[in-house]
Motif scaffolding. Sequence first.
Motif, short mmCIF file in Angstrom:
data_model
loop_
_atom_site.label_atom_id
_atom_site.label_comp_id
_atom_site.label_asym_id
_atom_site.label_seq_id
_atom_site.Cartn_x
_atom_site.Cartn_y
_atom_site.Cartn_z
N CYS A 37 0.84 -1.32 0.17
CA CYS A 37 -0.14 0.06 -0.22
C CYS A 37 0.79 1.32 -0.08
CB CYS A 37 -1.09 -0.03 1.42
SG CYS A 37 -1.92 1.51 1.76
N GLY A 38 0.66 2.27 -1.15
CA GLY A 38 1.59 3.37 -1.17
C GLY A 38 0.75 4.70 -0.28
N VAL A 39 1.29 5.12 0.74
CA VAL A 39 0.95 6.22 1.52
C VAL A 39 1.85 7.32 1.68
CG1 VAL A 39 -0.31 4.18 3.19
CG2 VAL A 39 2.30 4.98 3.50
N SER A 40 1.55 8.33 2.32
CA SER A 40 2.45 9.55 2.43
C SER A 40 3.73 9.31 3.18
CB SER A 40 1.49 10.71 3.05
OG SER A 40 1.47 10.34 4.52
N GLN A 41 4.48 10.11 3.29
CA GLN A 41 5.87 10.00 3.92
C GLN A 41 5.60 10.61 5.35
OE1 GLN A 41 7.69 12.47 0.95
NE2 GLN A 41 9.04 10.84 0.79
N GLY A 42 4.37 10.75 5.97
CA GLY A 42 4.02 11.32 6.98
C GLY A 42 3.10 12.09 7.56
N LEU A 43 1.91 11.97 7.36
CA LEU A 43 0.81 12.99 7.43
C LEU A 43 -0.19 12.59 8.45
CD1 LEU A 43 -0.44 15.84 6.45
CD2 LEU A 43 -1.75 14.44 4.80
N PRO A 44 -0.11 13.17 9.84
CA PRO A 44 -0.82 12.87 10.72
C PRO A 44 -2.24 12.72 10.44
CG PRO A 44 0.69 14.21 11.61
CD PRO A 44 0.84 14.21 10.04
N GLY A 45 -3.04 11.97 10.95
CA GLY A 45 -4.51 11.62 10.62
C GLY A 45 -4.81 10.82 9.26
N PHE A 46 -3.84 10.91 8.39
CA PHE A 46 -4.00 10.07 7.35
C PHE A 46 -2.99 9.11 7.03
CE2 PHE A 46 -6.19 14.09 6.63
CZ PHE A 46 -7.34 13.89 6.00
N SER A 47 -1.74 9.14 7.21
CA SER A 47 -0.89 7.98 7.13
C SER A 47 0.43 8.53 7.81
CB SER A 47 -0.81 7.52 5.55
OG SER A 47 -0.32 8.59 4.90
N SER A 48 0.96 7.86 8.83
CA SER A 48 1.98 8.36 9.51
C SER A 48 2.52 7.21 10.51
CB SER A 48 1.81 9.87 10.32
OG SER A 48 0.74 9.64 11.43
N PRO A 49 3.69 7.01 10.77
CA PRO A 49 4.13 5.87 11.51
C PRO A 49 4.65 6.69 13.12
CG PRO A 49 5.88 6.64 10.09
CD PRO A 49 4.57 7.60 9.57
N ASP A 50 4.55 5.79 13.93
CA ASP A 50 5.02 6.12 15.10
C ASP A 50 6.57 5.67 15.07
OD1 ASP A 50 5.51 3.47 15.98
OD2 ASP A 50 3.46 3.33 17.01
N ASP A 51 7.30 5.90 16.09
CA ASP A 51 8.56 5.68 16.39
C ASP A 51 8.91 4.44 16.36
OD1 ASP A 51 7.54 5.18 19.00
OD2 ASP A 51 8.87 6.24 20.06
#
Length: 338
Positions: A37-51
């Motif tokens: 699945c292709g997602v953003s490089q980190g956009l809170p609320g939509f697609s973001s990874p934690d530490d």
Amino acid sequence: MKRVSLVLTLALVAGLSAQGASAQTLKTVKDRGMLSCGVSQGLPGFSSPDDKGNWTGLDVDVCRAIAAAIFNDGTKVKFVPLSAKDRFTALQSGEIDVLSRNTTWTLSRDTSLGANFTGVTYYDGQGFLVKKSLKVNSALELNSASVCVQTGTTTEQNLADYFKGNNMKYEVIAFASADETVKAYESGRCDVFTSDVSQLYAERLKLANPADHVVLPEVISKEPLGPMVRHGDDQWFDIVKWTLFAMVDAEELGVTQKNVDEMAKSDKPELKRAFGTDGNLGEQLGLTKDWFARIVKATGNYGEAFDRNVGAGSKLGIARGLNNLWNKGGIQYAPPIR
């Protein structure tokens, strides 16, 4: 005449063969044992990874729902972070199976990229973020402003249209990634940051003092955001499309993560069709009878996913607005499962 018929027949056979060769996504995903699945490089609320590398967000939940429909396991997803510039190439090349990355549905993208949009996960629009110290209350007060913008998006053209339409001058300062754009804005390299309103709320959370910045009231464009799949595989197109529809229909039917098992026992015709106790709609998609239940168990219905990621239950606190169901004052609407 015979020659023309032969040519047409050969062309038809060649077209069907090409379609058959490309219509392998579900098999590819199953053989791999995981959805890409292709997602953003980190956009809170939509697609973001934690530490720890755990991804969350509304776009992420769409992919988890697809994985749940296929594998009965919403964790069987590989998330591929992509820039705005690289997202379409990754889909076209087969690096990813679905692009779920706050991407605006437009005519040119629908016709020129060899891909199909499968629905709208979030109805958005472009806006402006400014420092409160600028003492600006309206986008119409931005004449001669410098504006930070991310390249490779619909944002640049919308910006040009808005300023030209209101006879205002502006200076564009463009950057390749969202992070670069936000950092430039925060450091004072521009007066204004423009993007989709949802992204402005998300990016504001990253600033040192979020309360020092405000999103202006104007929304200058239509930005229906949704997942994309490659052309040529109608079965996969249907699966991704109906996964999103299932989440929306589940909310309308009152099916939640908490009550899904109880609702599956219902005698209501619409629920029996959705849960596969009447008919074989799941099999028609290439899935199992319990595809609908799998989705809701993994991610909840659309309303639950919205509230958890971007709505009242999130740090963003965005009102449902247009993204409410059609029968609750919004425009979210899914075809019936029948």
